[in-house]
Scaffold this motif. Structure first.
Motif, PDB file in Angstrom:
ATOM      1  N   GLY A  96       0.747  -1.220  -0.107  1.00  0.00           N
ATOM      2  CA  GLY A  96       0.168  -0.013  -0.179  1.00  0.00           C
ATOM      3  C   GLY A  96       1.053   1.100   0.092  1.00  0.00           C
ATOM      4  O   GLY A  96       1.961   1.074   0.051  1.00  0.00           O
ATOM      5  N   ALA A  97       0.460   2.168  -0.160  1.00  0.00           N
ATOM      6  CA  ALA A  97       0.888   3.747  -0.338  1.00  0.00           C
ATOM      7  C   ALA A  97       1.315   4.107   1.221  1.00  0.00           C
ATOM      8  O   ALA A  97       2.379   4.770   1.362  1.00  0.00           O
ATOM      9  N   GLU A  98       0.598   3.726   2.140  1.00  0.00           N
ATOM     10  CA  GLU A  98       0.862   4.362   3.704  1.00  0.00           C
ATOM     11  C   GLU A  98       0.618   3.169   4.600  1.00  0.00           C
ATOM     12  O   GLU A  98       0.076   2.369   4.294  1.00  0.00           O
ATOM     13  N   ARG A  99       1.351   3.362   5.576  1.00  0.00           N
ATOM     14  CA  ARG A  99       1.366   2.569   6.765  1.00  0.00           C
ATOM     15  C   ARG A  99      -0.027   2.363   7.104  1.00  0.00           C
ATOM     16  O   ARG A  99      -0.681   3.377   7.324  1.00  0.00           O
ATOM     17  N   ASP A 100      -0.542   1.366   7.795  1.00  0.00           N
ATOM     18  CA  ASP A 100      -1.774   1.203   8.266  1.00  0.00           C
ATOM     19  C   ASP A 100      -1.678   1.342   9.685  1.00  0.00           C
ATOM     20  O   ASP A 100      -0.799   0.853  10.457  1.00  0.00           O
ATOM     21  N   PRO A 101      -2.757   2.130  10.428  1.00  0.00           N
ATOM     22  CA  PRO A 101      -2.708   2.449  11.846  1.00  0.00           C
ATOM     23  C   PRO A 101      -3.060   0.963  12.479  1.00  0.00           C
ATOM     24  O   PRO A 101      -2.540   1.024  13.746  1.00  0.00           O
ATOM     25  N   GLN A 102      -3.526   0.030  11.942  1.00  0.00           N
ATOM     26  CA  GLN A 102      -3.562  -1.202  12.733  1.00  0.00           C
ATOM     27  C   GLN A 102      -2.137  -2.081  12.887  1.00  0.00           C
ATOM     28  O   GLN A 102      -2.259  -2.671  13.674  1.00  0.00           O
ATOM     29  N   LEU A 103      -1.344  -1.532  11.747  1.00  0.00           N
ATOM     30  CA  LEU A 103      -0.019  -2.216  11.686  1.00  0.00           C
ATOM     31  C   LEU A 103       1.324  -1.189  11.704  1.00  0.00           C
ATOM     32  O   LEU A 103       1.788  -0.996  10.647  1.00  0.00           O
ATOM     33  N   PRO A 104       1.260  -0.283  12.548  1.00  0.00           N
ATOM     34  CA  PRO A 104       2.056   0.990  12.523  1.00  0.00           C
ATOM     35  C   PRO A 104       3.496   0.507  12.420  1.00  0.00           C
ATOM     36  O   PRO A 104       4.193   1.231  11.892  1.00  0.00           O
ATOM     37  N   ASP A 105       3.914  -0.704  12.663  1.00  0.00           N
ATOM     38  CA  ASP A 105       5.335  -1.176  12.562  1.00  0.00           C
ATOM     39  C   ASP A 105       5.744  -1.728  11.533  1.00  0.00           C
ATOM     40  O   ASP A 105       6.921  -2.237  11.059  1.00  0.00           O
ATOM     41  N   VAL A 106       4.848  -1.894  10.611  1.00  0.00           N
ATOM     42  CA  VAL A 106       4.829  -2.835   9.266  1.00  0.00           C
ATOM     43  C   VAL A 106       4.937  -1.754   8.083  1.00  0.00           C
ATOM     44  O   VAL A 106       4.504  -1.039   7.757  1.00  0.00           O
ATOM     45  N   PRO A 107       6.514  -1.994   7.294  1.00  0.00           N
ATOM     46  CA  PRO A 107       6.772  -0.805   6.496  1.00  0.00           C
ATOM     47  C   PRO A 107       6.054  -1.158   5.270  1.00  0.00           C
ATOM     48  O   PRO A 107       5.519  -2.368   4.915  1.00  0.00           O
ATOM     49  N   THR A 108       5.730  -0.126   4.299  1.00  0.00           N
ATOM     50  CA  THR A 108       5.316  -0.386   3.135  1.00  0.00           C
ATOM     51  C   THR A 108       6.245  -0.860   1.847  1.00  0.00           C
ATOM     52  O   THR A 108       7.276  -0.814   2.194  1.00  0.00           O
ATOM     53  N   ILE A 109       5.742  -1.092   0.777  1.00  0.00           N
ATOM     54  CA  ILE A 109       6.476  -1.882  -0.022  1.00  0.00           C
ATOM     55  C   ILE A 109       7.579  -0.755  -0.848  1.00  0.00           C
ATOM     56  O   ILE A 109       8.744  -1.038  -0.831  1.00  0.00           O
TER      57      ILE A 109
END
Length: 344
Positions: free
Chosen positions: A245-258
């Motif tokens: 995705g273009a932005e990090r998700d609030p539910q997964l704040p520590d997971v980086p985007t592509i």
């Protein structure tokens, strides 16, 4: 007997007006006028009966929930009823091919997506519809992201672990998807292509069975929509690695985007939108777009959509769909051809 000079004065003009070329031109103008008048009449009376929106996935799941919520709200907004009809199969191409052949009167719509509008033309050698010629884009309805997850037993905790294991054991790691050419397949292929990884692809008939096999240990990795992945992540049954995705998700704040892991050029979040048969009157398209705007302006709708991890489009209307289709084709086309991904 020769005609009088006065009688001959009007003859050249009359001859030009009734020549074959002139008659053809007049007939063309009349046909265009009649068509425009007919379309205006159709749009003015629409909807005089229930409208069907064909959803290319089985009932249940986030995409189906989105379609049903939108149909219920938009139906009231246009002063009628919109009925959801599930028509799954062939990565959305069965539903798309059906709607493409329906009259352009606003009564048969397609719930389009990245897969059936942007990807299928490259993965199917023979596709029974043309996304750009057979459809009039109406508007995007929502966007969503996918996340790549690993089985905890793999000991893969981040993208670096994935790269190390995949390069140490070429072809040994496997990943599941919702089918060949599905976005859950191509997203991982995009990542693997960037890092030069060799992994085995295991196609399923849907994202849900792929996730179940990940939890059961039959496969190592899979990509799934947030709605399907986050519940498994929260219970520790799946480990999130990267967000498509273009932005990090609030539910997964520590997971980086592509993009944050270094894979540039990803076309953006997956989207769902409404498509109509080519030639559908602009007035009908405008009314459906306005209904979608009202859909997202409703606070209760926003709360409902947040529960299935759907986000409002940044733009509404036909151009929002056309732009994404062009961007995605430019990215997925070369990747599909280079990797030899076929769905026949």
């Amino acid at each position: 007997m020769r005609a009088s000079p006065r009688a001959m004065v009007g003859r050249p003009a009359l001859a030009r007006a009734t020549s074959p070329t002139a008659r053809t031109a007049l007939a063309t103008i009349a046909a265009v006028f009649a068509m425009a008048t007919g379309q205006s009449a159709v749009a003015a009376q629409w909807p005089a009966r229930p409208v069907s929106v064909f959803v290319p996935v089985a009932a249940g799941g986030a995409a189906d929930a989105l379609a049903r919520a939108w149909a219920a709200y938009a139906g009231k907004a246009i002063g009628g009823t919109i009925v959801v009809e599930n028509k799954p199969g062939a990565n959305g191409s069965i539903a798309a091919a059906y709607v493409a052949k329906q009259p352009a009167d606003g009564y048969n719509l397609l719930f389009g997506s990245t897969s059936n509008m942007s990807v299928n033309p490259f993965t199917y050698a023979q596709l029974s519809y043309n996304p750009t010629k057979d459809f009039t884009p109406v508007t995007k309805v929502a966007g969503t992201s996918q996340v790549l997850v690993a089985n905890p037993a793999t000991h893969i905790r981040n993208i670096d672990d994935l790269v190390k294991q995949a390069k140490a054991r070429p072809g040994k790691l496997n990943y599941g998807s919702a089918g060949i050419g599905n976005s859950t397949h191509l997203n991982v292929a995009f990542l693997a292509d960037h890092f030069g990884l060799q992994m085995s692809h295991v196609p399923y008939k849907g994202a849900a069975p792929a996730m179940m096999d990940l939890i059961g240990g039959q496969i190592d990795l899979t990509s799934d929509a947030l709605s399907g992945a986050i519940p498994q992540i929260k219970t520790g049954k799946a480990v999130p690695l990267v967000l498509f995705g273009a932005e990090r998700d609030p539910q997964l704040p520590d997971v980086p985007t592509i993009a944050e892991v270094g894979a540039k050029g990803f076309p953006g979040d997956a989207w769902y939108g409404v498509m109509a048969p080519a030639g559908t009157p602009a007035d009908i398209v405008a009314r459906l777009t306005e209904a979608t705007r009202k859909f997202w302006a409703d606070d209760n709708v926003r709360k409902q959509m947040a529960e299935i991890y759907m986000t409002p489009p940044k733009e509404l209307g036909p151009q929002s769909v056309e732009q994404s289709m062009k961007q995605e084709a430019a990215v997925w086309g070369p990747i599909v051809q280079r990797l030899g991904i076929r769905n026949d």
